[in-house]
Design a protein around this motif. Structure first.
Motif, PDB file in Angstrom:
ATOM      1  N   ASP A 241     -13.551  12.789 -19.367  1.00 10.98           N
ATOM      2  CA  ASP A 241     -12.142  13.161 -19.215  1.00 10.98           C
ATOM      3  C   ASP A 241     -11.216  12.046 -19.674  1.00 10.98           C
ATOM      4  O   ASP A 241     -10.224  12.283 -20.366  1.00 10.98           O
ATOM      5  CB  ASP A 241     -11.831  13.516 -17.764  1.00 10.98           C
TER       6      ASP A 241
ATOM      7  N   PHE B 278       1.139  19.620 -19.201  1.00 10.34           N
ATOM      8  CA  PHE B 278       0.282  20.106 -18.123  1.00 10.34           C
ATOM      9  C   PHE B 278       1.135  20.261 -16.888  1.00 10.34           C
ATOM     10  O   PHE B 278       1.991  19.428 -16.596  1.00 10.34           O
ATOM     11  CB  PHE B 278      -0.852  19.108 -17.856  1.00 10.34           C
ATOM     12  N   GLU B 279       0.890  21.290 -16.173  1.00 10.35           N
ATOM     13  CA  GLU B 279       1.636  21.532 -14.943  1.00 10.35           C
ATOM     14  C   GLU B 279       0.659  21.773 -13.804  1.00 10.35           C
ATOM     15  O   GLU B 279      -0.377  22.398 -13.987  1.00 10.35           O
ATOM     16  CB  GLU B 279       2.534  22.765 -15.079  1.00 10.35           C
ATOM     17  N   VAL B 280       1.008  21.232 -12.656  1.00 12.90           N
ATOM     18  CA  VAL B 280       0.232  21.494 -11.444  1.00 12.90           C
ATOM     19  C   VAL B 280       0.792  22.779 -10.865  1.00 12.90           C
ATOM     20  O   VAL B 280       1.974  22.857 -10.532  1.00 12.90           O
ATOM     21  CB  VAL B 280       0.345  20.327 -10.443  1.00 12.90           C
ATOM     22  N   HIS B 281      -0.075  23.799 -10.789  1.00 15.20           N
ATOM     23  CA  HIS B 281       0.410  25.100 -10.325  1.00 15.20           C
ATOM     24  C   HIS B 281      -0.424  25.677  -9.193  1.00 15.20           C
ATOM     25  O   HIS B 281      -0.063  26.711  -8.625  1.00 15.20           O
ATOM     26  CB  HIS B 281       0.486  26.094 -11.497  1.00 15.20           C
ATOM     27  N   ASP B 282      -1.555  25.003  -8.867  1.00 18.05           N
ATOM     28  CA  ASP B 282      -2.358  25.486  -7.748  1.00 18.05           C
ATOM     29  C   ASP B 282      -3.225  24.341  -7.225  1.00 18.05           C
ATOM     30  O   ASP B 282      -3.187  23.220  -7.753  1.00 18.05           O
ATOM     31  CB  ASP B 282      -3.220  26.691  -8.151  1.00 18.05           C
TER      32      ASP B 282
ATOM     33  N   SER C   4      -6.378  23.883  -7.431  1.00 18.16           N
ATOM     34  CA  SER C   4      -7.377  23.461  -8.411  1.00 18.16           C
ATOM     35  C   SER C   4      -6.799  22.436  -9.393  1.00 18.16           C
ATOM     36  O   SER C   4      -7.409  21.409  -9.666  1.00 18.16           O
ATOM     37  CB  SER C   4      -7.913  24.681  -9.164  1.00 18.16           C
ATOM     38  N   SER C   5      -5.605  22.704  -9.934  1.00 18.57           N
ATOM     39  CA  SER C   5      -4.992  21.767 -10.879  1.00 18.57           C
ATOM     40  C   SER C   5      -4.555  20.483 -10.163  1.00 18.57           C
ATOM     41  O   SER C   5      -4.637  19.384 -10.729  1.00 18.57           O
ATOM     42  CB  SER C   5      -3.820  22.419 -11.613  1.00 18.57           C
TER      43      SER C   5
ATOM     44  N   THR D 160      -6.108  19.193  -7.633  1.00 18.78           N
ATOM     45  CA  THR D 160      -7.370  18.481  -7.425  1.00 18.78           C
ATOM     46  C   THR D 160      -7.786  17.754  -8.698  1.00 18.78           C
ATOM     47  O   THR D 160      -8.212  16.601  -8.658  1.00 18.78           O
ATOM     48  CB  THR D 160      -8.474  19.470  -6.980  1.00 18.78           C
ATOM     49  N   TRP D 161      -7.617  18.421  -9.835  1.00 19.33           N
ATOM     50  CA  TRP D 161      -7.976  17.801 -11.106  1.00 19.33           C
ATOM     51  C   TRP D 161      -7.113  16.559 -11.352  1.00 19.33           C
ATOM     52  O   TRP D 161      -7.618  15.506 -11.742  1.00 19.33           O
ATOM     53  CB  TRP D 161      -7.794  18.816 -12.245  1.00 19.33           C
ATOM     54  N   VAL D 162      -5.827  16.638 -11.094  1.00 15.73           N
ATOM     55  CA  VAL D 162      -4.917  15.496 -11.288  1.00 15.73           C
ATOM     56  C   VAL D 162      -5.295  14.353 -10.343  1.00 15.73           C
ATOM     57  O   VAL D 162      -5.328  13.187 -10.739  1.00 15.73           O
ATOM     58  CB  VAL D 162      -3.439  15.929 -11.101  1.00 15.73           C
TER      59      VAL D 162
ATOM     60  N   LYS E  86      -8.277  12.631 -11.704  1.00 22.64           N
ATOM     61  CA  LYS E  86      -7.889  11.786 -12.845  1.00 22.64           C
ATOM     62  C   LYS E  86      -7.259  10.479 -12.350  1.00 22.64           C
ATOM     63  O   LYS E  86      -7.580   9.405 -12.859  1.00 22.64           O
ATOM     64  CB  LYS E  86      -6.901  12.538 -13.750  1.00 22.64           C
TER      65      LYS E  86
END
Length: 183
Positions: free
Chosen positions: A8, A21-25, A27-28, A30-32, A35
Motif C-alpha cells: 500500500d 479519496f473520501e471516508v464514507h463508511d 471500512s474506508s 479503517t483503511w485510512v 495507512k
C-alpha cells in the motif's frame, strides 16, 4: 510491517496524481487508520536506521578527531620546541611561514579553582554567603575582586582566608595562527 501495508505504501509513493479519496463508511475509515499506522511504523523504522548510521558516523568521527589531535599535539610540540630554541638568541623571535605563524602570548597570573566543594564549604563556614550563587556555587568574579594572595593564602581585606584557591603563575602560551588556504 506487513507485506500488504508495504505494498500500500509503495503504491501510494508511485502514483503521482492521487485520486480524491473520501471516508464514507467504517471500512474506508479503517483503511485510512491502517495507512496512518503504517506511516508511523515506517517513520519509526527510518528513524531507527538513521540513528544507527548516525551512531556509527559519530564513532568514526571521534576516532578520526582523536588521531588528528594526537598528531596535532606532536606537530605543535615540534614548533614550540623550535620557537623556544630561537628565543635563546632572540627573545622576540617568532616563526612565520606561508601557512601561518607561531608566537607566544603572555598570560597573567591568576587563580586556580581546583575544588569548588572545598571553596563553598570555606565560604559557608566563615559566613561569606554573599560570595555564593543560589545553587550554591561560588561567585568567582566577586571573590577575585575582594580577595588577594598573601603568600599561598587567598585572603580578603578583612583577613578571612579561603581554602581551595591556589596561585596560577604567569606563563607564556604558544599560539598558532593559520592563513586561509587560497583557492
Amino acid at each position: 510491517m506487513s507485506a500488504l501495508s508495504k505494498l500500500d505504501l509503495e503504491n501510494d509513493e508511485q502514483t503521482t496524481e492521487k485520486p480524491k479519496f473520501e471516508v464514507h463508511d467504517l471500512s474506508s475509515a479503517t483503511w485510512v487508520m491502517r495507512k496512518l499506522r503504517d506511516f508511523d511504523a515506517r517513520d519509526d523504522e527510518v528513524k531507527r536506521v538513521a540513528n544507527e548510521q548516525i551512531d556509527d558516523i559519530e564513532k568514526w568521527q571521534q576516532k578520526e578527531l582523536e588521531k588528528n589531535q594526537s598528531s596535532r599535539e606532536y606537530m605543535e610540540g615540534l614548533l614550540s620546541d623550535y620557537l623556544h630554541d630561537m628565543r635563546q638568541t632572540d627573545p622576540k623571535a617568532r616563526i612565520s611561514t606561508p601557512y601561518g605563524t607561531v608566537s607566544t602570548r603572555k598570560q597573567r597570573e591568576g587563580v586556580n579553582w581546583p575544588n569548588d566543594k572545598k571553596l563553598v564549604q570555606s565560604l559557608s563556614d566563615q559566613g561569606l554567603t554573599q560570595y555564593l550563587k543560589p545553587n550554591p556555587k561560588p561567585d568567582k568574579t566577586a571573590i577575585k575582586k575582594d580577595f588577594h594572595f598573601v603568600g599561598d593564602h587567598f585572603i580578603s581585606n578583612d583577613g578571612m582566608i579561603l581554602d581551595g584557591p591556589t596561585i596560577k603563575p604567569a606563563s607564556e602560551k604558544t599560539t598558532f595562527k593559520f592563513n586561509e588556504p587560497e583557492g
